[in-house]
Enzyme design. Structure first.
Site, PDB file in Angstrom:
ATOM      1  N   TYR A   1       0.858  -1.186   0.000  1.00  0.00           N
ATOM      2  CA  TYR A   1       0.000   0.000   0.000  1.00  0.00           C
ATOM      3  C   TYR A   1       0.896   1.240   0.000  1.00  0.00           C
ATOM      4  CZ  TYR A   1      -4.251   2.682   0.631  1.00  0.00           C
ATOM      5  OH  TYR A   1      -5.284   3.561   0.444  1.00  0.00           O
TER       6      TYR A   1
ATOM      7  N   LYS B   1     -20.838 -19.809 -10.117  1.00  0.00           N
ATOM      8  CA  LYS B   1     -20.112 -19.654 -11.385  1.00  0.00           C
ATOM      9  C   LYS B   1     -18.676 -19.201 -11.121  1.00  0.00           C
ATOM     10  CE  LYS B   1     -20.574 -19.832 -15.907  1.00  0.00           C
ATOM     11  NZ  LYS B   1     -21.557 -19.072 -16.677  1.00  0.00           N
TER      12      LYS B   1
END
Length: 419
Positions: A35, A90
């Site tokens: 970060y 899915k």
């Protein structure tokens, strides 16, 4: 079954997918790279060249599974939130079969323009978009516009996944039946998204458009009707037919993407010699397996169910189609790539079946024939064969932004990725 399904989704951590870090993150230095301040460096590289997002982020292996919940399985328009378990499933299949990361995104919007704007707005996150469970006719316009306006692969799997797998079954069924594709007479019962896509890809395989008869809930779709959408008009016949019974008589192939129990044993007996019937309505097909198999001995029969031979299952296609498309950074999934996938799936079923597949299904023997016209979903060879065929077709048709590795190098890459 209902309680088991609820327990499966609820117990432990609810749902079926999660996100995990892929880089070290246990020290202060790790976090400074992950970060602030380190992350600013790749961000500035991408700001100067958006293509570098593929190098410094997960974009190149990330697919969005997007639905508005208007045509979920056989449940109909149950809403975006209710579609989430299916979309999570899915996403799980993408990861399981092809190591593709996926976010499921449920968009509570049925108006075409607003839905397209939403998907376009989030598209920079992803390397590809799998549209799912969106009702017709809106799905046609949504997919068309997104394919035209985005530079990443977009595929509505309810349309093209079904078309690709049923086309593989068609290719092999015709070979077993001793029929030429350009001479076959085809009946498609159903006129929604899957039916239209199947009929279109059948013509790419060699079926003549004038030999296709399509039926909807009203009757045979003829040129004389004045209630046809553009998609239905595309397959309107000029033959003097009015009922499904009349259409099926003498046909070589029946494709059902409609509802249960609309095809009778008498209709099957009226078909041509060595007929092919794909009764894909779920959970109950257009004609039951037992009734179909008892109707005549020369029948080649397929369903969408896993408990019968010849399951036309989209999982044979979509994970590997996107795998191949992502690996060469294709800008779209075009007709050449779909046809390549269908042909690769068909060709694989003609090879000897490896022992690990037999073991997975607890069977002793399986060979190409009337009861085995398409591969089993747990056949691990699909990963390489279909992905490579799709990637090669992308390169050859000019929609790839990366070169195609050699077969040996590509196989090595997949082994390293999947095992």
């Amino acid at each position: 079954m209902e309680k088991a399904a609820l327990d499966y989704h609820k117990e432990g951590r609810p749902g079926k997918i999660e996100i995990r870090p892929t880089k070290p993150h246990t020290t202060q230095y790790d976090l400074s790279l992950a970060y602030s301040p380190g992350v600013a460096t790749p961000s500035m590289r991408i700001a100067h060249s958006e293509e570098e997002a593929y190098d410094y982020t997960s974009k190149g292996n990330l697919v969005a599974v997007i639905s508005n919940g208007t045509a979920v399985l056989g449940l109909g328009n149950i809403g975006a939130a209710a579609a989430k378990p299916v979309m999570e499933g899915k996403s799980m299949l993408f990861k399981t079969f092809a190591d593709i990361d996926s976010f499921d995104i449920e968009v509570d919007e049925q108006e075409v323009d607003a839905f397209v704007r939403t998907v376009k707005a989030i598209a920079p996150t992803f390397g590809g978009i799998n549209l799912e469970d969106i009702k017709a006719p809106e799905c046609f316009e949504i997919e068309r516009r997104l394919r035209e306006e985005l530079n990443i692969p977009v595929m509505h799997d309810d349309q093209h996944g079904t078309a690709i797998i049923s086309s593989a079954a068609l290719i092999n069924g015709a070979q077993i039946a001793g029929k030429r594709l350009d001479e076959m007479k085809v009946v498609v019962n159903g006129a929604g998204a899957a039916a239209t896509a199947c009929a279109r890809l059948f013509t790419e395989c060699g079926i003549k458009r004038e030999n296709i008869v399509m039926c909807d809930s009203r009757s045979v779709i003829t040129a004389q009707r004045d209630d046809l959408t553009p998609q239905k008009a595309e397959f309107a016949t000029t033959r003097p037919l009015s009922t499904l019974d009349e259409a099926v008589e003498g046909a070589d192939l029946f494709l059902g993407v409609s509802k249960a129990d609309v095809l009778t044993a008498e209709m099957v007996r009226s078909m041509a010699a060595n007929p092919i019937v794909m009764a894909l309505a779920n959970p109950n097909p257009e004609i039951s397996y037992d009734e179909a198999m008892a109707s005549r001995p020369d029948l080649i029969f397929a369903t969408g169910r896993s408990d019968y031979p010849n399951q036309v299952n989209n999982v044979l296609g979509f994970p590997y189609i996107f795998r191949g498309a992502l690996d060469v950074r294709a800008t779209q999934i075009n007709e050449e790539m779909k046809l390549a996938a269908a042909q690769a799936i068909a060709e694989l079923a003609r090879r000897p079946v490896p022992q690990d597949v037999l073991d997975a299904y607890h069977i002793d023997h399986l060979e190409f024939g009337a009861r085995y016209i398409i591969p089993k979903p747990l056949d691990r060879r699909l990963l390489f064969e279909v992905s490579y065929a799709v990637a090669r077709a992308a390169v050859e048709s000019g929609v790839a932004r990366r070169p195609l590795p050699s077969e040996e190098e590509y196989r090595r890459m997949l082994v390293e990725r999947i095992g």
